[in-house]
Design an enzyme around this catalytic site. Structure first.
Site, short mmCIF file in Angstrom:
data_model
loop_
_atom_site.label_atom_id
_atom_site.label_comp_id
_atom_site.label_asym_id
_atom_site.label_seq_id
_atom_site.Cartn_x
_atom_site.Cartn_y
_atom_site.Cartn_z
N TYR A 100 6.56 -3.24 4.52
CA TYR A 100 7.59 -4.26 4.34
C TYR A 100 6.99 -5.44 3.59
O TYR A 100 5.89 -5.90 3.93
CB TYR A 100 8.12 -4.73 5.70
N ASP B 115 -0.58 -7.19 -0.15
CA ASP B 115 0.30 -8.05 0.63
C ASP B 115 -0.43 -8.37 1.93
O ASP B 115 -0.48 -7.55 2.84
CB ASP B 115 1.64 -7.35 0.89
N LYS C 77 2.66 -16.54 6.72
CA LYS C 77 2.46 -16.53 8.18
C LYS C 77 1.34 -17.48 8.65
O LYS C 77 1.57 -18.68 8.69
CB LYS C 77 2.33 -15.10 8.68
C1 LIG Z 1 6.52 -11.12 7.16
C2 LIG Z 1 6.07 -10.38 5.97
C3 LIG Z 1 6.59 -10.64 4.70
C4 LIG Z 1 7.73 -11.59 4.47
O1 LIG Z 1 7.41 -12.89 4.80
P1 LIG Z 1 8.62 -13.93 5.12
O2 LIG Z 1 7.90 -15.22 5.34
O3 LIG Z 1 9.30 -13.39 6.33
O4 LIG Z 1 9.49 -13.96 3.93
C5 LIG Z 1 6.03 -10.00 3.61
N1 LIG Z 1 5.04 -9.11 3.78
C6 LIG Z 1 4.52 -8.82 4.99
C7 LIG Z 1 3.39 -7.85 5.10
C8 LIG Z 1 5.03 -9.43 6.13
O5 LIG Z 1 4.54 -9.10 7.33
#
Ligand SMILES: *Cc1c(COP(=O)(O)O)cnc(C)c1O
Length: 428
Positions: free
Chosen positions: A145, A240, A268
């Site tokens: 994701y 990511d 995060k």
């Molecule tokens: C949470 C998350 C996102 C998206 O971040 P948001 O701040 O919710 O837009 C993208 N990539 C990964 C791996 C994530 O865990």
């Protein structure tokens, strides 16, 4: 939850005014049934709901709360920053400090730009990769994701090499067709994809340790293979690290695996609980961004002083307390306890952990990709989840999520959690 609780009253009202009653779908508890609770207050490893129930929390606001909830250093940093103004729209001191810290900590990052969410970070990486390479195709992995970006909200078709299908209404098929979805940890599928489409591929984007389908770890050599094959074909490698960055190690997965992606998306933990994301990487690629280059990217609130003050305070506190080392110790304590519980209850469920991130899959099959993860017994998970919640332990309301330990989790709370888990497994 009974009708008479304040949470259930609030949820009824919320549903009238907010689609589904929530501002992010997973909060609605649809995967486990029942209704979400509303929180009044959070401190350390605990949250208190509006009905005054105390919960030991393993969601940690979905990753950011690495010191625990409401750490004093973050509260003070936000207070102090706010006294001087809450947003400027012109350059400020925090932006320079944060950029310098990221470049020093994250091995592959030479230049970095701040945004407001992980979604913005991955979206910007994709645009930048396309602008830099002059190619359109993006490769992603089933079960990874990357936020709700059009190009990345794409599910695999039936075969590994089918073009992606939109995973959401509102995404044109023609966008999704530019995304190839592969199974994670499958070298043959990767090689086949590059043999057929290598010259079209702008970038491969990967959750370096996939943490949005439960927690899945790379097979030895898999991430190295991604690095090699992208390099060979002139495609960029995007890590990511929105979830793993500043969480599994100071410099993220790339520090642990000694790998150099071309671009990295962050979020995060970096924001200390405020809305922050960042993306960075090779200077020659980052210099393609406006105003120096032709790839446009912008943000009214990007580099916001409160958000960056919070993030800087959290990251420095982690460093000061050698947080990553302590989190590994706490993770190991929890792991030993959980493995013991599994043995005592005769369950052969699959447990995965890296540092403070963990997942218990309710399946006996080892989990290396999303298809494996989907063999989990979701009904058993649902019962387990509700039992734990009733006994004051809050795990993420879905099998396909990662749990988080924070520095505020003590050995007492971990022991108490293991006891509750044992009861919950016995009751299945
Ligand atoms: C949470 C998350 C996102 C998206 O971040 P948001 O701040 O919710 O837009 C993208 N990539 C990964 C791996 C994530 O865990």
């Amino acid at each position: 939850m009974s009708e008479s609780t304040l949470s259930s009253k609030l949820f009824a009202t919320a549903k009238k005014y907010i689609p589904g009653g929530v501002n992010s779908p997973v909060r609605a508890f649809r995967n486990v049934g029942g209704e979400p609770f509303f929180v009044r207050r959070a401190k350390g490893c605990r949250m208190w709901d509006v009905d005054d129930r105390a919960l030991i929390d393993y969601v940690g606001t979905w990753g950011p709360a690495i010191l625990g909830h409401a750490p004093q250093c973050v509260i003070e940093a936000v207070h102090n920053a706010a006294k001087d103004g809450v947003s400027f729209g012109v350059p400020n001191l925090y932006e320079v400090e944060m950029a310098k810290l990221i470049v020093e900590w994250v091995p592959s990052v030479e230049k970095v730009r701040m945004v407001n969410s992980g979604t913005e970070a991955t979206m910007s990486c994709v645009r930048l990769a396309r602008g830099f390479t002059g190619r359109d195709r993006i490769v992603k992995f089933d079960g990874c994701y990357h936020g709700h970006v059009d190009a990345l909200l794409v599910a695999a078709g039936s075969g590994a090499l089918t073009h992606g299908q939109p995973d959401s209404a509102g995404i044109p098929k023609s966008y999704a067709a530019l995304t190839t979805v592969l199974p994670y940890n499958d070298v043959a599928a990767l090689e086949e994809c590059f043999a057929k489409q290598g010259s079209e591929i702008a970038a491969v984007i990967v959750e370096s340790y996939p943490a949005n389908a439960g927690l899945i770890l790379p097979q030895p050599g898999y991430l190295q293979k991604l690095r090699e094959i992208t390099q060979k074909h002139g495609a960029l490698l995007i890590f990511d690290e929105v979830m793993t960055g500043f969480r599994v190690a100071k410099g993220g997965v790339q520090e642990i695996e000694k790998l150099t992606p071309d671009l990295t998306a962050m979020g995060k933990v970096i924001g200390g609980g405020l809305p922050v994301g960042a993306f960075g990487g090779r200077a020659d690629i980052m210099d393609m961004l406006a105003p120096d280059g032709p790839v446009y990217q912008a943000g009214t609130l990007s580099g916001n002083p409160l958000a960056l003050a919070a993030g800087l305070a959290q990251l420095r506190e982690m460093e000061k307390r050698r947080g990553w080392q302590r989190l590994e110790e706490l993770g190991k304590i929890m792991e030993d306890a959980v493995l013991d519980v599994l043995k005592k209850t005769g369950r052969n469920y699959q447990w995965y952990r890296t540092g403070s991130m963990f997942c218990l899959f309710f399946t006996e099959k080892p989990v290396h990709n999303l298809t494996d993860a989907k063999t989990s017994d979701l009904d058993a998970f649902r019962k387990f989840f509700h039992h734990c919640l009733k006994k004051g332990v809050y795990f993420a309301p879905s099998q396909f999520e990662t749990g988080f330990i924070s520095l505020a989790h003590g050995t007492d709370e971990l022991a108490q959690t293991a006891e509750v888990m044992q009861e919950a497994l016995m009751a299945l």
